[in-house]
Scaffold this active site. Structure first.
Site, PDB file in Angstrom:
ATOM      1  N   SER A  20      37.188  19.403  41.606  1.00  0.00           N
ATOM      2  CA  SER A  20      37.288  19.541  40.174  1.00  0.00           C
ATOM      3  C   SER A  20      36.379  17.731  39.725  1.00  0.00           C
ATOM      4  O   SER A  20      34.902  18.486  39.827  1.00  0.00           O
ATOM      5  CB  SER A  20      37.890  18.571  40.554  1.00  0.00           C
ATOM      6  OG  SER A  20      39.310  18.846  39.424  1.00  0.00           O
ATOM      7  N   HIS A  47      36.611  23.608  39.432  1.00  0.00           N
ATOM      8  CA  HIS A  47      37.749  23.694  37.889  1.00  0.00           C
ATOM      9  C   HIS A  47      36.762  23.242  36.811  1.00  0.00           C
ATOM     10  O   HIS A  47      35.932  22.502  36.777  1.00  0.00           O
ATOM     11  CB  HIS A  47      38.243  22.459  38.273  1.00  0.00           C
ATOM     12  CG  HIS A  47      39.436  22.842  39.437  1.00  0.00           C
ATOM     13  ND1 HIS A  47      40.263  21.626  39.137  1.00  0.00           N
ATOM     14  CD2 HIS A  47      39.721  23.433  39.882  1.00  0.00           C
ATOM     15  CE1 HIS A  47      41.496  21.526  40.377  1.00  0.00           C
ATOM     16  NE2 HIS A  47      41.222  22.665  40.952  1.00  0.00           N
ATOM     17  N   ASP A 140      44.665  19.699  44.095  1.00  0.00           N
ATOM     18  CA  ASP A 140      44.643  21.283  44.762  1.00  0.00           C
ATOM     19  C   ASP A 140      43.414  20.668  45.793  1.00  0.00           C
ATOM     20  O   ASP A 140      42.571  20.203  45.527  1.00  0.00           O
ATOM     21  CB  ASP A 140      43.836  21.420  43.502  1.00  0.00           C
ATOM     22  CG  ASP A 140      43.444  23.212  44.058  1.00  0.00           C
ATOM     23  OD1 ASP A 140      44.047  24.131  44.731  1.00  0.00           O
ATOM     24  OD2 ASP A 140      42.793  24.116  42.643  1.00  0.00           O
TER      25      ASP A 140
END
Length: 214
Positions: A20, A47, A140
């Protein structure tokens, strides 16, 4: 922080990477050291802003000799390619080693979700999978790493001290008990060590798919 992990050269069939915030820089370091004859498919969830429109894939294509693809739904996974989850799509691995894209609900406020990729890949490749978690500001990937561990896969985390955002790798380390913790360039070098005799496990697919960047 380091590890004495030894990667058997013929043991693996695929690599999955999740990142991310801060992952852009970490992946640049990893992919810049992978050789052109790297034989494993690499599936990546970064992401992305929903307006990305392939720019992240284009960036990686400039730093690696490997073909970089934003795949189509149901596209067959081929050796030696890098598959980037398109912005705003979950990317999962099907039992027949093809890619499934979906716009299902966000997970951990994210679509694409690292957990979706890691959990599906663990079910398909089990102990033949390498899963790598990089910089990020949320959690995540931690649940996905638990699945990788459950199925006997190999887990690698970016050293949180080298991450722009330490929360994501640290969460995966804590939840899944990851022992192999490396800086990004060392991750790329570790992957390159197993290139020479890793098997080519997927059959070539000649579909003309939009989104390919070379």
């Amino acid at each position: 922080m380091s590890s004495d992990l030894r990667l058997p050269r013929s043991a693996f069939r695929a690599v999955v990477i999740g990142a991310s915030a801060g992952g852009f820089e970490a992946m640049t370091e990893i992919f810049s050291v992978l050789p052109p004859d790297f034989t494993l498919p690499v599936l990546v969830v970064q992401h992305l802003h929903y307006t990305d429109d392939g720019r992240f894939a284009e960036h990686l294509a400039r730093v690696t000799p490997l073909p970089v693809v934003e795949p189509c739904d149901k596209e067959r996974i081929e050796p030696g390619r890098v598959y980037i989850a398109p912005a705003n799509y979950h990317m999962a691995v099907e039992r027949d080693e093809s890619i499934a894209l979906s716009v299902d609900e966000k997970i951990n406020w994210s679509r694409p979700s690292i957990d979706v990729l890691f959990e599906s890949a663990a079910r398909v490749w089990s102990r033949d999978l390498i899963a790598i978690i990089l910089s990020g500001a949320n959690f995540d990937g931690a649940k996905g790493m638990q699945a990788v561990k459950q199925f006997g896969g190999t887990m690698i985390a970016q050293d949180p001290k080298t991450a722009e955002h330490a929360a994501m790798p640290q969460a995966a380390i804590d939840v899944a008990g990851i022992k192999t913790i490396l800086q990004p360039k060392s991750i790329g070098q570790r992957l390159a060590e197993m290139t020479s005799t890793s098997p080519l496990v997927a059959k070539p697919n000649h579909r003309d798919c939009e989104g390919e960047n070379r």
